[in-house]
Design an enzyme around this catalytic site. Structure first.
Site: not given
Length: 188
Positions: A166, A111, A113-114, A138, A50, A106, A109
């Site tokens: 995507d 949190g 993943t980061l 977001k 992304g 990208d 959202d």
């Protein structure tokens, strides 16, 4: 605009951020990063797929020595919301020890993943510094609080496509960021 891009744009219910707004903000973010890392080499870890367009545009404007690594990480798995499972490589395939690291994604959202990536990089790699940049954040409650140093835009809690983001592999090539028309989503 080409006919093919115009056709893909017809799948978007509304444009949230146009090309000009995105470009202007990316240039501003690059300026801040250049100032913050002046005189140092920057090691970038970009979360794909992304962030592809964002990373490419941002790094063109970060006129510092840059070492780039990419990593495939996902918590969406084809849907329009996070599954709560972060999938990634078991071991990080690069050495970040003693480096100034910029983690780029990208969108912030949930949190998950980061936060997971920040934790792993700090625990496993021992960088000199770790900062994080996202194009979109977001406005929603996070499942995990995450410190982000550079944010492009704050957006409502809506599913977005375009500029690398995507829906099931489609719409990444839109030059803008938009809200997908629900009529274009497959019926479950």
């Amino acid at each position: 605009m080409s006919a093919s891009v115009a056709g893909v744009l017809s799948s978007v219910e509304r444009i949230l951020l146009d090309e000009v707004a995105i470009r202007q903000r990316v240039v501003e973010m690059a300026g801040r990063i250049r100032n913050d890392f002046a005189g140092r080499e920057l090691t970038v870890v970009a979360l794909m797929d992304g962030a592809l367009f964002f990373v490419a545009d941002l790094l063109r404007d970060v006129t510092l020595p840059v070492k780039l690594h990419t990593l495939s990480v996902s918590s969406y798995h084809g849907g329009t919301s996070s599954t709560g499972r972060v999938e990634m490589a078991r071991t990080l395939p690069f050495d970040l020890r003693g480096r100034d690291v910029l983690l780029i994604d990208d969108i912030l959202d949930t949190g998950l993943t980061l936060g997971t990536m920040q934790e792993r990089i700090l625990a496993e790699c021992q960088p000199v510094s770790l900062r994080t940049a996202v194009l979109l954040s977001k406005q929603r409650p996070r499942e995990r609080e995450v410190a982000v140093d550079y944010i492009g835009f704050e957006i409502a809690d809506e599913f977005v496509v375009g500029y690398g983001m995507d829906y099931q592999g489609h719409y990444r090539n839109l030059p803008c960021i938009g809200i997908l028309n629900p009529a274009n989503l497959p019926v479950s």
